[in-house]
Motif scaffolding. Structure first.
Motif, PDB file in Angstrom:
ATOM      1  N   HIS A 189      41.908  37.152  48.028  1.00  0.00           N
ATOM      2  CA  HIS A 189      41.966  35.688  48.049  1.00  0.00           C
ATOM      3  C   HIS A 189      41.024  35.075  49.096  1.00  0.00           C
ATOM      4  O   HIS A 189      40.502  33.977  48.902  1.00  0.00           O
ATOM      5  CB  HIS A 189      43.424  35.333  48.355  1.00  0.00           C
ATOM      6  CG  HIS A 189      43.788  33.892  48.259  1.00  0.00           C
ATOM      7  ND1 HIS A 189      43.674  33.154  47.099  1.00  0.00           N
ATOM      8  CD2 HIS A 189      44.334  33.053  49.185  1.00  0.00           C
ATOM      9  CE1 HIS A 189      44.127  31.924  47.324  1.00  0.00           C
ATOM     10  NE2 HIS A 189      44.530  31.832  48.576  1.00  0.00           N
ATOM     11  N   CYS A 192      37.371  35.212  47.586  1.00  0.00           N
ATOM     12  CA  CYS A 192      37.242  34.977  46.148  1.00  0.00           C
ATOM     13  C   CYS A 192      36.308  33.805  45.863  1.00  0.00           C
ATOM     14  O   CYS A 192      36.363  32.774  46.524  1.00  0.00           O
ATOM     15  CB  CYS A 192      38.630  34.680  45.568  1.00  0.00           C
ATOM     16  SG  CYS A 192      38.574  34.293  43.815  1.00  0.00           S
ATOM     17  N   ARG A 195      37.991  30.413  45.310  1.00  0.00           N
ATOM     18  CA  ARG A 195      38.873  29.942  46.362  1.00  0.00           C
ATOM     19  C   ARG A 195      38.783  28.416  46.565  1.00  0.00           C
ATOM     20  O   ARG A 195      39.792  27.756  46.845  1.00  0.00           O
ATOM     21  CB  ARG A 195      38.547  30.688  47.669  1.00  0.00           C
ATOM     22  CG  ARG A 195      39.352  30.247  48.859  1.00  0.00           C
ATOM     23  CD  ARG A 195      40.857  30.401  48.636  1.00  0.00           C
ATOM     24  NE  ARG A 195      41.576  29.814  49.756  1.00  0.00           N
ATOM     25  CZ  ARG A 195      42.020  30.511  50.798  1.00  0.00           C
ATOM     26  NH1 ARG A 195      41.857  31.813  50.854  1.00  0.00           N
ATOM     27  NH2 ARG A 195      42.647  29.908  51.780  1.00  0.00           N
ATOM     28  N   CYS A 217      40.770  28.304  39.666  1.00  0.00           N
ATOM     29  CA  CYS A 217      41.625  29.339  40.244  1.00  0.00           C
ATOM     30  C   CYS A 217      42.657  29.856  39.236  1.00  0.00           C
ATOM     31  O   CYS A 217      43.252  29.090  38.469  1.00  0.00           O
ATOM     32  CB  CYS A 217      42.339  28.764  41.463  1.00  0.00           C
ATOM     33  SG  CYS A 217      43.606  29.852  42.110  1.00  0.00           S
ATOM     34  N   LEU A 218      42.909  31.179  39.269  1.00  0.00           N
ATOM     35  CA  LEU A 218      43.789  31.835  38.297  1.00  0.00           C
ATOM     36  C   LEU A 218      45.204  32.080  38.822  1.00  0.00           C
ATOM     37  O   LEU A 218      45.982  32.807  38.211  1.00  0.00           O
ATOM     38  CB  LEU A 218      43.142  33.165  37.869  1.00  0.00           C
ATOM     39  CG  LEU A 218      41.849  32.975  37.054  1.00  0.00           C
ATOM     40  CD1 LEU A 218      40.960  34.206  37.154  1.00  0.00           C
ATOM     41  CD2 LEU A 218      42.188  32.681  35.596  1.00  0.00           C
ATOM     42  N   TYR A 219      45.536  31.466  39.942  1.00  0.00           N
ATOM     43  CA  TYR A 219      46.843  31.718  40.553  1.00  0.00           C
ATOM     44  C   TYR A 219      47.997  31.471  39.585  1.00  0.00           C
ATOM     45  O   TYR A 219      48.914  32.278  39.472  1.00  0.00           O
ATOM     46  CB  TYR A 219      47.020  30.844  41.807  1.00  0.00           C
ATOM     47  CG  TYR A 219      48.311  31.137  42.515  1.00  0.00           C
ATOM     48  CD1 TYR A 219      48.484  32.330  43.215  1.00  0.00           C
ATOM     49  CD2 TYR A 219      49.379  30.243  42.470  1.00  0.00           C
ATOM     50  CE1 TYR A 219      49.674  32.628  43.850  1.00  0.00           C
ATOM     51  CE2 TYR A 219      50.575  30.523  43.101  1.00  0.00           C
ATOM     52  CZ  TYR A 219      50.720  31.719  43.783  1.00  0.00           C
ATOM     53  OH  TYR A 219      51.895  32.010  44.401  1.00  0.00           O
ATOM     54  N   CYS A 223      47.431  35.493  39.059  1.00  0.00           N
ATOM     55  CA  CYS A 223      46.515  36.216  39.957  1.00  0.00           C
ATOM     56  C   CYS A 223      47.241  36.662  41.223  1.00  0.00           C
ATOM     57  O   CYS A 223      47.933  35.882  41.869  1.00  0.00           O
ATOM     58  CB  CYS A 223      45.328  35.335  40.331  1.00  0.00           C
ATOM     59  SG  CYS A 223      44.188  36.175  41.445  1.00  0.00           S
ATOM     60  N   GLY A 225      45.609  37.958  43.859  1.00  0.00           N
ATOM     61  CA  GLY A 225      44.623  38.013  44.943  1.00  0.00           C
ATOM     62  C   GLY A 225      45.189  37.681  46.317  1.00  0.00           C
ATOM     63  O   GLY A 225      44.789  38.285  47.311  1.00  0.00           O
ATOM     64  N   ILE A 245      38.243  38.901  38.439  1.00  0.00           N
ATOM     65  CA  ILE A 245      38.291  37.439  38.502  1.00  0.00           C
ATOM     66  C   ILE A 245      36.987  36.820  37.992  1.00  0.00           C
ATOM     67  O   ILE A 245      36.986  35.758  37.372  1.00  0.00           O
ATOM     68  CB  ILE A 245      38.647  36.998  39.938  1.00  0.00           C
ATOM     69  CG1 ILE A 245      40.122  37.374  40.197  1.00  0.00           C
ATOM     70  CG2 ILE A 245      38.404  35.499  40.146  1.00  0.00           C
ATOM     71  CD1 ILE A 245      40.586  37.213  41.628  1.00  0.00           C
TER      72      ILE A 245
END
Ligand code: SF4
Ligand code: F3S
Length: 269
Positions: A189, A192, A195, A217-219, A223, A225, A245
């Motif tokens: 993270h 990334c 970010r 962002c893929l949170y 994700c 990360g 990612i």
């Protein structure tokens, strides 16, 4: 001219998919041929050696005898311990994977576990772990063990460990999970490329939405990360070609212990 002595390597495969061997074959800096001819002396590797059967067994025994105390033992794959190890046997003698590992690690200078399975059990150890799969460090004691996790381990990190060993005669500095700090001292993270979108609250919410098209962002798509330590957000894979990612899916924490049960594919509530 050779600048340094090549280090003898014995590479064994246990409960694995050969993905780390595949990754090594794709090493580009250095390439696998310069690695094998200039850096390593690859004494034994089932998947890429010409010999098979008794000839291969003999080659392994010769290497152990000849390079006693000096060789690096690379281990790929987990070790099944249930049912007295009968889930995995090797060679004509029917030696279990566990016996094989214990015998070959005894005379190794250091043991290097590569990939999620050899380090922390990986996919075979996922619940309910029918084979009682464990990683190398659960069994091998009293000698340096280095963990290079991830699925697959990044060949750049394998090469980094070997070069460090050749140049200094020592294993690199390790963290509490026996991972080299030079590679696993970084949180995905924190390095990334998406970010800035996390910080701005810009998330992919559905596959194929506007956020996905704009590399947000893929949170929210699961994700991991923020919980994962590895250097793939810095060096990527395949000579910097790409990484999870970068191709638009979240990190599944493949370099963390128990990642399959704890992290893979789960989305935040
Ligand atoms: Fe962090 Fe993952 Fe978002 Fe990257 S994609 S910023 S690692 S949560
Ligand atoms: Fe693995 Fe996550 Fe890197 S899944 S390869 S640690 S981005």
């Amino acid at each position: 001219a050779e600048l340094m002595n090549r280090v003898p390597v014995i590479w064994i495969e246990l409960q694995d998919c050969a993905g780390n061997s595949e990754a090594l074959l794709r090493s580009s800096a250095p390439t696998v041929d310069s690695l094998i001819f200039d850096v390593l002396s690859l004494e034994f590797h089932e998947t890429i050696m010409a010999a098979s059967g008794h000839q291969a067994d003999a080659q392994l025994e010769d290497a152990v005898e000849h390079f006693k105390g000096k060789y690096l033992l690379f281990v790929e794959g987990s070790i099944p311990t249930a049912m007295n190890g009968q889930y995995g046997t090797i060679g004509a003698s029917g030696e279990t994977f566990q016996e094989h590992l214990m015998r070959l690690s005894k005379d190794a200078g250091a043991v290097i576990a590569v990939g999620a399975c050899a380090t922390f059990g990986g996919v075979p150890a996922a619940a309910p772990n029918p084979t009682g799969a464990v990683g190398v460090m659960d069994l091998v004691k009293g000698k340096p063990v280095i963990n290079i996790p991830a699925c697959p381990a990044n060949p750049a990190n394998m090469v980094g460990v070997v070069l460090h060993y050749i140049l200094t005669g020592q294993v690199p500095e390790l963290d509490s999970l026996l991972r080299p700090k030079f590679a696993f001292g970084y949180r995905i993270h924190d390095n990334c490329e998406r970010r800035a979108h996390f910080d701005a609250g810009e998330y992919v919410e559905e596959w194929g939405d506007e956020g996905a098209k704009n590399n947000w962002c893929l949170y929210k798509m699961g994700c991991k990360g923020p919980m994962t330590f590895n250097n793939c957000s810095i060096i990527r894979y395949n000579e910097g070609t790409n990484w999870p990612i970068g191709v638009g899916r979240g990190c599944i924490g493949c370099s963390e212990p128990d990642f399959w049960d704890k992290y893979a594919y789960e989305r935040p509530m």
